[in-house]
Structure formats: C-alpha cells, structure tokens
Design a protein around this motif. Structure first.
Motif, mmCIF file in Angstrom:
data_model
loop_
_atom_site.group_PDB
_atom_site.id
_atom_site.type_symbol
_atom_site.label_atom_id
_atom_site.label_comp_id
_atom_site.label_asym_id
_atom_site.label_seq_id
_atom_site.Cartn_x
_atom_site.Cartn_y
_atom_site.Cartn_z
ATOM 1 N N ARG A 247 55.422 53.575 142.741
ATOM 2 C CA ARG A 247 54.675 54.975 142.261
ATOM 3 C C ARG A 247 53.407 55.557 143.022
ATOM 4 O O ARG A 247 53.198 54.736 143.905
ATOM 5 N N THR A 248 53.281 56.759 142.776
ATOM 6 C CA THR A 248 52.303 57.531 144.024
ATOM 7 C C THR A 248 51.063 57.478 143.059
ATOM 8 O O THR A 248 50.099 58.411 143.647
ATOM 9 N N ILE A 249 50.948 57.105 141.904
ATOM 10 C CA ILE A 249 49.725 57.370 141.156
ATOM 11 C C ILE A 249 49.116 55.793 140.886
ATOM 12 O O ILE A 249 49.807 54.880 140.762
ATOM 13 N N PRO A 250 47.660 55.685 140.883
ATOM 14 C CA PRO A 250 47.326 54.296 140.910
ATOM 15 C C PRO A 250 47.449 53.687 139.485
ATOM 16 O O PRO A 250 47.836 54.387 138.258
ATOM 17 N N SER A 251 47.614 52.482 139.359
ATOM 18 C CA SER A 251 47.897 51.685 138.207
ATOM 19 C C SER A 251 46.674 51.724 137.183
ATOM 20 O O SER A 251 45.411 51.947 137.683
ATOM 21 N N ASN A 252 46.856 51.371 135.934
ATOM 22 C CA ASN A 252 45.683 51.093 134.938
ATOM 23 C C ASN A 252 44.817 50.083 135.408
ATOM 24 O O ASN A 252 43.654 50.272 135.286
ATOM 25 N N LYS A 253 45.087 49.104 136.154
ATOM 26 C CA LYS A 253 44.232 48.254 136.661
ATOM 27 C C LYS A 253 43.272 48.784 137.766
ATOM 28 O O LYS A 253 42.182 48.533 137.346
ATOM 29 N N ASP A 254 43.557 49.829 138.491
ATOM 30 C CA ASP A 254 42.681 50.423 139.187
ATOM 31 C C ASP A 254 41.977 51.366 138.536
ATOM 32 O O ASP A 254 40.625 51.425 138.714
ATOM 33 N N MET A 255 42.411 52.109 137.360
ATOM 34 C CA MET A 255 41.689 52.894 136.544
ATOM 35 C C MET A 255 40.472 52.499 135.845
ATOM 36 O O MET A 255 39.266 52.705 135.702
ATOM 37 N N ILE A 256 40.887 51.252 135.092
ATOM 38 C CA ILE A 256 39.951 50.356 134.397
ATOM 39 C C ILE A 256 38.896 49.981 135.233
ATOM 40 O O ILE A 256 37.524 50.118 135.038
ATOM 41 N N GLU A 257 39.072 49.442 136.409
ATOM 42 C CA GLU A 257 38.168 49.045 137.477
ATOM 43 C C GLU A 257 37.039 50.255 137.607
ATOM 44 O O GLU A 257 35.939 49.820 137.783
ATOM 45 N N MET A 258 37.562 51.524 137.912
ATOM 46 C CA MET A 258 36.801 52.471 138.156
ATOM 47 C C MET A 258 36.034 52.715 137.036
ATOM 48 O O MET A 258 34.743 53.272 137.207
ATOM 49 N N ILE A 259 36.351 52.839 135.783
ATOM 50 C CA ILE A 259 35.689 53.198 134.726
ATOM 51 C C ILE A 259 34.527 52.027 134.646
ATOM 52 O O ILE A 259 33.500 52.648 134.127
ATOM 53 N N ILE A 260 34.904 51.004 134.702
ATOM 54 C CA ILE A 260 33.893 49.745 134.726
ATOM 55 C C ILE A 260 32.686 50.123 135.745
ATOM 56 O O ILE A 260 31.710 49.859 135.638
ATOM 57 N N GLN B 89 48.318 54.457 120.632
ATOM 58 C CA GLN B 89 49.459 53.098 120.133
ATOM 59 C C GLN B 89 50.508 53.310 121.130
ATOM 60 O O GLN B 89 51.680 53.562 120.706
ATOM 61 N N ASP B 90 50.410 53.154 122.402
ATOM 62 C CA ASP B 90 51.575 53.186 123.530
ATOM 63 C C ASP B 90 51.223 52.182 124.678
ATOM 64 O O ASP B 90 50.038 51.716 124.547
ATOM 65 N N ASP B 91 52.221 51.962 125.554
ATOM 66 C CA ASP B 91 51.925 51.289 126.481
ATOM 67 C C ASP B 91 50.944 51.326 127.530
ATOM 68 O O ASP B 91 50.294 50.576 127.938
ATOM 69 N N TYR B 92 50.624 52.516 127.765
ATOM 70 C CA TYR B 92 49.671 53.117 128.504
ATOM 71 C C TYR B 92 48.074 52.742 128.105
ATOM 72 O O TYR B 92 47.408 51.902 128.725
ATOM 73 N N SER B 93 47.820 52.835 126.960
ATOM 74 C CA SER B 93 46.748 52.605 126.172
ATOM 75 C C SER B 93 46.520 51.041 125.837
ATOM 76 O O SER B 93 45.254 50.594 126.220
ATOM 77 N N SER B 94 47.259 50.207 125.432
ATOM 78 C CA SER B 94 47.160 48.951 125.147
ATOM 79 C C SER B 94 47.012 48.225 126.483
ATOM 80 O O SER B 94 46.369 47.445 126.519
ATOM 81 N N ASP B 95 47.717 48.781 127.277
ATOM 82 C CA ASP B 95 47.699 47.826 128.807
ATOM 83 C C ASP B 95 46.284 48.101 129.306
ATOM 84 O O ASP B 95 45.507 47.209 129.944
ATOM 85 N N GLY B 96 45.590 49.490 128.938
ATOM 86 C CA GLY B 96 44.387 49.731 129.451
ATOM 87 C C GLY B 96 43.033 49.108 128.711
ATOM 88 O O GLY B 96 42.369 48.371 129.277
ATOM 89 N N LEU B 97 43.369 48.839 127.271
ATOM 90 C CA LEU B 97 42.606 48.174 126.575
ATOM 91 C C LEU B 97 42.281 46.544 126.947
ATOM 92 O O LEU B 97 41.597 45.962 127.076
ATOM 93 N N LYS B 98 43.705 46.063 127.111
ATOM 94 C CA LYS B 98 43.823 44.648 127.688
ATOM 95 C C LYS B 98 42.864 44.351 128.802
ATOM 96 O O LYS B 98 42.258 43.480 129.134
ATOM 97 N N LEU B 99 43.214 45.153 129.841
ATOM 98 C CA LEU B 99 42.477 45.103 130.970
ATOM 99 C C LEU B 99 41.106 45.306 130.995
ATOM 100 O O LEU B 99 40.091 44.777 131.483
ATOM 101 N N PHE B 100 40.603 46.299 130.305
ATOM 102 C CA PHE B 100 39.253 46.575 129.876
ATOM 103 C C PHE B 100 38.489 45.463 129.293
ATOM 104 O O PHE B 100 37.496 44.813 129.816
#
Length: 831
Positions: free
Chosen positions: A181-194, A211-222
């Motif tokens: 992928r050429t776009i950062p993962s949710n892991k990096d996005m959540i770290e940025m938000i924090i 209610q999708d993989d994008y958001s559920s993954d983000g919530l779990k990491l958050f």
C-alpha cells in the motif's frame, strides 16, 4: 477442485456478458506490452445487499462518486506520463483495464478477469508458468472491499499496490503476501490522532466509527494506544446508515464531550456531520480521519461553521504537475463530439456503465478530493519501477525477451527507494510506506471553504510532529477541554491522585489533587460493555476480551498430541504383530480375532484426542468425546467377554455344561459384543442429537477472557452413555476377580484390574476437575484422561503378550500352555 470449477464458471459468465466489446478508445482500457488493473469506486452503495443473495452488484444503479472518477483520471495520467518517459521503461508500454468496484461482497467480475489467462483460471498453476491478464493492479478503495478480494490475488502473488485500504490486518504478510500500500495504515493514523489529542491536553473524548473493517480496526487500536496516556474514551459507537444519529449526538452532548474523533468512511461521516448541524450541536472539536478529512462537499453545508472546529488528518498533499492539463486535454477531446452524447458515453466507458463519467467538466474533476491522488500516482510508479528492475532496463531500453511474472515484481518492490515529486517512496517489511501526514483545519467561514495546513507528522528514523497553534481558529480563546465546559472543584489531597469524570472516573496522575468534574447528565448511569469486551472497575473504556482455547502450538497440546500419535503407531505395530503370529497360543489366549477388534477400537479412540485442540467448532465438539466413548466401550465389551469366556471354559463348563454349550453353540461372545455395541451406539446417537453439543463462549469466569468451550450435551443422555461404559467395566472386573486362580497364561485378573482402575481414576479425576476448575486447560485434561484410559489397556493387556511373542518365544508354544493347564487341573483335583 470445486473452487476451480466455480472460478471458471463465473469467469465464463462474465466473459460472455461483460467483456465482449473492444475498448481501445476508452477511459477504462488501454493496450500495452504489460497490462495494469485498476479498481475505483465510480459509484457508492448506500446499503449492501445480503451476502447470500444470488444477484450480482450492478454499480451503475447506485449513487455516482465524482471522487472515484477523479482517482481513475490520476491512474490514466500516471500511465501516460510513464509511457512518455524516456528513462523509465524505455521502449516498453503500459496498458490498463479499469473497472468500477463499488461493492464489498459482490463485485468479482473485474477480479476474475484480472487473474485469468486467455479467458480461463487455473488456481493450481505453478507461479513460473502462470501469466495472468494483469501484471499488477491498484485498488480497490476501502479495507473491507480489499480484504474480500485480496485472497484471489495473493493466491498467485499478483501485486496489489493499494491506494485506499488502511486496516492494519493487511500488514500481515502471512495472510496477504502480495498486498502493498502507498497510504499509511490505521496504526499510523491512530498514533497521529493520539499525538494531536495529547498536544492540546484533551482527555475526555468520543470515538465514532462505522460498522466496517476500517473503523473497527481503528477503534481497537485507539483503545489499545490510549492506555497510560491520561486520555479517557468517554463514548464510542459504530454507525450504520440506519443509526439514529440524533440520539448519538444527544448522548455525546449529555456527557459534555467536546472532542469527537470521527473515524468513519465518507458516507457515514457526512451523515453524522449533517445531523450535528441539524441538531444544533455547537462548539465541538471534530477530528476527521483521512477518509473524509478533505471532503469537498461537507465544508459547503449551510451552518457547518457553528458546529465548531474540524481538524483533518490527511497525507501530505503534493501537487501532480501536468495533471490539470491532462484533464483539460481529455475533456476537450471528448467535448469535440458533444452532439453524439450516446456514442460519446459508450466510447468513453466501454466495459462499464457510467452515465455521468463523460458528462463531468474538467473543473469538476480537478476540484474533487485530492487526498488519495498521490497514493494512486505512487502506486502506478511503484509498479513501473519494479517492472523496470525485472526487465533489467537501462536508460535506453529494456530487455523485452525477459519474461516478467507478477511474483517477480514483489521482490523488487521491497527494495525500491525512489524520489517522486520531491517525496521518497519506499516500503518496510510489511510493504507499508514511509509516513508523512498533514494536519489541516477547515476554514468554513470563508467562501469558498479552505483547508489550511497547520501541522505535520513525519515518521522515518524517528517521529517529527509539529503544530502551529497560531493558525488554529479556536473559539473561547483556545481553552482546553478542562477549561471550556466543566465546573471544577479542586480539593487538596497529598495522597490520592484521581480524576473523576462524569459517571465514571479515570486514574490520572495530576500532581497532588483530586479533580471532581460535575455534569448535568445522570452521574449514576453506566453503559455496559458488549459481551466481547470488559472493563476495569471505574474505567471509562471497554477493552476487547482475549479469546482463549487450547492452541495447537502450546506445549501441553503438543505433548498430548505427540503421545496420542505414538499410541496410534504402537497400536498399529501390535496389530501387525498379532496378525503375523495369529496362529500362536499367546494370540489365541488373548482373544484371537477379538484382539483385532479391540486394537481397532483403541486406535479409533486415540484419533478423537486430536479434536480437542485448535479453535473449537460444532464438528470438533461432536467428535472429541463421542468417538472415544463409543469405541472404548466396544473395547471394554471385548474385555468383558474375554474374561467371561475364560471362566466359562475352566469353571462353567463343568458346573453348568448345558449353559456353556448354548454359549458356544450360538456364538455368545459375538452376540454379546454386537448387542452391547448396538445399545451403546443408539445411546450415543441420542446423546448427540437430543440437546446437541453447543459451542459456548464463557464470559463469566474471567472478566478479561472469552473461553471457547463445548457443552457436554444433555445431562440425562450423557449419564446413560457413561453408565453403560462404567457398568461393563464393573462386569469385567467381577469376571476377572472370579478367574484370579486360573492358570497363569490365562489369568488376566491383574492386568484387567489395573487397566480398569486406571480408567475409573482418570475419569473421576477429570470430572472432579471439570466441576471445580474453570480454565481452558480443562479440555487438555479431558484429552489426557482419554490417553490414560487407552494406555491402561495397552500396557497392561497387550504389551506383556507382545513381549512374550518377541522376547520369550519358548513360552509361546502349545506344549507350554498345555503344561499350565495340566498343573491347574491337578491343583483343582487336590482341592
């Protein structure tokens, strides 16, 4: 084989109905030496059809997405730029097939076309022989869509250089080996938000997803990353298109939450923000994830300036020199034949139905959301640079006689490091890119609205994070959350360091004070965690429970399975030994043909052990005990008959000759075994069908764990099954005791007694543990009890006889056995 047939059948249908036309002059197709695939959301589906519906998805029947068409034009621009280059892939041309990919579950026509070779698919083809239609592809947009189709491409290691799927699960290279992928993962996005939340000292936030993989993954990491940061997650919800948005906003407002992270796909975020405007929600801080941070329509919504400040996180926006001219040129060409609108649409779309695509003006395309433009641009250049390496190109030409296979590109992509428009493009071991985010603030009070970059976040060797506070248009003089809306009472206390917020409290180190924050909402109402979550006492967040069961890779599991495997091998070896020595006295005295039924039953009983490990399923729950109980009972019935026969020959024949004659004449041993086996089989079937086995998730024993366990079924039927087995064992013990004074070669009292006592003790110990202990290892103890029961019969009954056959052949003779019988007869006559 079935999967292959389905693929070929589906491909046949799609080839017949969707791909007959030639697309040489289309926005969606271009011929070239190597073909690239492109999947873009030209339409958006508001509501997915059910998974098991028979009909396929027809994208053109759904809402048009101008941003999707903008993405498509970026890919076309990148391909044209590479084809015009004299240094990158000289004398090699790239072509493309681009498709509208709008559905999460039912958009496989294009995928099957991409992985086909000359109109057919051969899933088991060797990688070095297989050349699919495309050398690589980019897309689709969205994590769920990508995870649905990724296995079809990873099967043949076709590179998926993705521009719009961010879920962290896709970084798992064991599952998705060809995903780049050429776009950062949710892991990096959540770290940025924090980082942003901590920068401003906010600690009372809401997290809104979809209610999708994008958001559920983000919530779990958050939830995972905010531990020990002082940030309290006061409210969380996953939105659907049918959610009552007004009620959600009222809950947030009641809890005086003023920082709201909206980590959702654009269609959900758009509805949520519009609902905030309609419900007069004011002066909040909205943190927008990259999925909607650069949305072009929302900043123009009337009244949006009242909801507060929108902070967006997006990739560093880089212009694409020449892109605007490319679009104007393409639109100018299409406008030349504007009188033939129908023909124009057909020629520009060809293999797709996209009524609006050719009707968009150049300005409409250019002004669409640019947040993914560089990611798409970088994806095409990544594929081109990898192909450049595979074809061993220099600045003048490429080796066209070199056969480039998709899997060859993967090895080169990992080693790539090049500069594209002033930004470095490189990938880590997970095929994730270098991180470069921008923080933007929406200026909605001006017309047209603007996106002002106020900060940056770079993550290369280290993390560089900066925000220019002077560029932030804070209301209320830039007060932090604690200063804006809360009535604060500070009570000095040199010992306790606790902050109590709303209806819960968070333990936060805050000098030597207790801070009490009072709200207008009900301070005594708590929201319960979901069944799969848990929370510490007083915590404001729910954590995901860990799912536990005996794994195949655990030491205890490996030990038991290795023991069972050795047991099976030993039983098979004894089976062969007895078969080879079938006519010898030792085998005949052990039961003759009955031995083979006993050994077979023990082998089948041993197989059941392997169903105790790994994630339990209904089938595993059904087989793990049922196989053992039935076959082990068959073995015990043989032992019982064998013990009774010996008594019958030496004692009953003389005392009750008629009864003995009937037993022999009617083959009593076989009838008894068949009758007992039939009765027990019926009882096992009833046990398995009446109130059948269920897989349960034990959420009450440990608050932080979900233990996956199998219920034992109906108590009454289980009792009947166990009673039959244990009663046979009791009969066997009784007959063995009656024959304790028989000739040594026929006296099995000690061995049978030992094996059955071990059997009883093993299961008494297990049932005691089952009633008193609650742990995933109770399942392991069940397997150990089965292995122990089988070992008891094997080592007390069969191993001694095997030892005589192999090491003491002088005792395995008719003369030796005859001598034993004569000695016993003389002893009996004297008494």
């Amino acid at each position: 084989m079935l999967l292959s047939c389905i693929y070929i059948l589906l491909l046949g249908f799609t080839s017949c109905f969707f791909f007959k036309s030639s697309c040489s002059a289309s926005d969606f197709s271009l011929e070239g030496d190597y073909l690239l695939g492109g999947l873009f959301p030209l339409h958006e589906i508001e509501k997915e059809t059910t998974l098991f519906s028979a009909e396929t998805t027809e994208c053109f029947r759904h809402i048009s997405s101008k941003s999707g068409y903008h993405m498509l034009q970026v890919m076309r621009f990148a391909v044209e730029e590479i084809n015009n280059s004299t240094t990158l892939l000289p004398n090699v041309s790239l072509g493309y097939d681009i498709f509208d990919h709008c559905s999460n579950t039912k958009n496989f026509n294009s995928v099957l076309r991409f992985i086909s070779k000359n109109g057919s698919i051969k899933p088991k083809e060797k990688l070095n022989n297989y050349q699919p239609k495309v050398i690589a592809l980019t897309g689709p947009y969205g994590s769920t869509r990508t995870m649905t189709i990724a296995p079809l491409f990873t099967m043949d290691l076709i590179p998926m250089v993705n521009y719009g799927a961010t879920t962290y699960a896709l970084s798992n290279k064991l599952q998705y080996p060809s995903f780049v992928r050429t776009i950062p993962s949710n892991k990096d996005m959540i770290e940025m938000i924090i980082h942003i939340i901590r920068w401003f000292g906010w600690n009372w936030v809401a997290f809104i997803g979809s209610q999708d993989d994008y958001s559920s993954d983000g919530l779990k990491l958050f939830n995972e990353y905010i531990s020990n940061t002082g940030i309290c997650l006061a409210y969380q919800e996953g939105l659907s298109l049918n959610t009552n948005y007004s009620l959600t906003l009222k809950k947030i407002d009641m809890l005086n939450i003023n920082v709201i992270v909206v980590f959702a796909l654009p269609q959900y975020a758009s509805k949520f923000i519009k609902a905030a405007i309609a419900n007069n929600i004011q002066d909040k801080v909205w943190i927008a994830s990259n999925a909607w941070a650069m949305n072009q329509q929302l900043p123009r919504e009337p009244g949006i300036e009242k909801i507060g400040t929108v902070i967006g996180i997006t990739e560093r926006l880089l212009s694409l020199p020449g892109f605007n001219q490319f679009v104007y040129k393409a639109r100018g060409t299409s406008d030349a034949d504007h009188n033939d609108a129908e023909g124009k649409v057909k020629s520009k779309t060809c293999n797709q139905v996209c009524h609006y695509c050719s009707l968009l003006t150049a300005e409409e395309i250019i002004n669409e959301n640019p947040s993914l433009s560089f990611a798409i641009y970088a994806a095409i250049y990544t594929i081109a640079h990898a192909l450049h390496k595979v074809l061993q190109c220099d600045i003048n030409e490429c080796q066209k006689n070199t056969m480039a296979k998709p899997y060859m590109l993967l090895g080169e992509i990992k080693k790539l490091h090049f500069i594209l428009n002033g930004r470095q493009v490189k990938y880590d071991d997970h095929f994730d890119p270098a991180i470069s985010f921008a923080v933007v603030v929406w200026r909605t009070e001006v017309n047209p609205p603007q996106f002002v970059m106020v900060g940056t976040y770079e993550k290369h060797a280290g993390i560089t994070f900066t925000i220019d506070n002077s560029l932030l248009p804070w209301r209320n003089n830039g007060s932090t959350l604690l200063q804006m809306y809360l009535e604060v009472v500070i009570i000095a206390n040199p010992f306790a360091k606790v902050i109590i917020i709303g209806y819960n409290y968070c333990k936060i180190l805050l000098n030597n004070y207790i801070i009490l924050l009072f709200f207008s909402g009900d301070p005594y109402t708590c929201f319960p965690c979901a069944e799969g979550e848990w929370s510490d006492e007083g915590s404001t967040t729910c954590k995901t429970r860990s799912v536990v069961y005996p794994q195949f890779t655990e030491i205890a599991s490996i030990t038991v399975m290795v023991s069972a495997a050795c047991l099976i091998i030993l039983l098979i070896a004894i089976f062969c030994l007895f078969a080879y020595n079938y006519d010898t006295p030792v085998v005949k005295s052990a039961g003759g043909g009955m031995c083979f039924l006993m050994l077979t039953s023990l082998i089948m009983s041993s197989i059941s052990v392997f169903f105790f490990f790994g994630k339990p399923t209904f089938v595993f729950c059904l087989l793990r005990n049922a196989i053992f109980v039935f076959f082990f009972t068959v073995c015990i019935s043989c032992l019982t008959v064998r013990a009774f026969q010996i008594i019958s020959v030496f004692k009953m024949a003389t005392q009750f000759p008629k009864l003995h004659s009937l037993w022999v004449k009617h083959n009593g041993q076989s009838l008894f075994i068949a009758f007992v086996s039939f009765i027990h089989f019926i009882s096992c079937v009833i046990w398995m069908t009446v109130d059948t086995f269920k897989l349960i998730a034990d959420s009450w024993t440990y608050k932080d764990q979900l233990m996956l366990m199998c219920e034992m079924g109906n108590t009454i039927t289980l009792t009947i099954v166990v009673f039959i087995s244990w009663f046979l064992g009791f009969l066997c013990l009784l007959f063995s005791y009656m024959g304790r004074d028989l000739p040594k070669n026929y006296n099995e009292a000690k061995s049978i007694t030992f094996s059955l006592i071990l059997y009883y003790l093993s299961w008494i110990a297990y049932f005691t543990a089952y009633l008193t202990l609650k742990s995933k290892y109770i399942v392991v103890l069940n397997a150990v009890a089965q292995v122990s029961s089988i070992n008891g019969i094997l080592f007390s009954y069969f191993i001694p006889k095997s030892y005589i056959i192999i090491f003491q052949p002088q005792k395995n003779t008719p003369a030796y056995f005859q001598t034993s019988i004569q000695n016993y007869t003389q002893t009996i006559s004297r008494t």
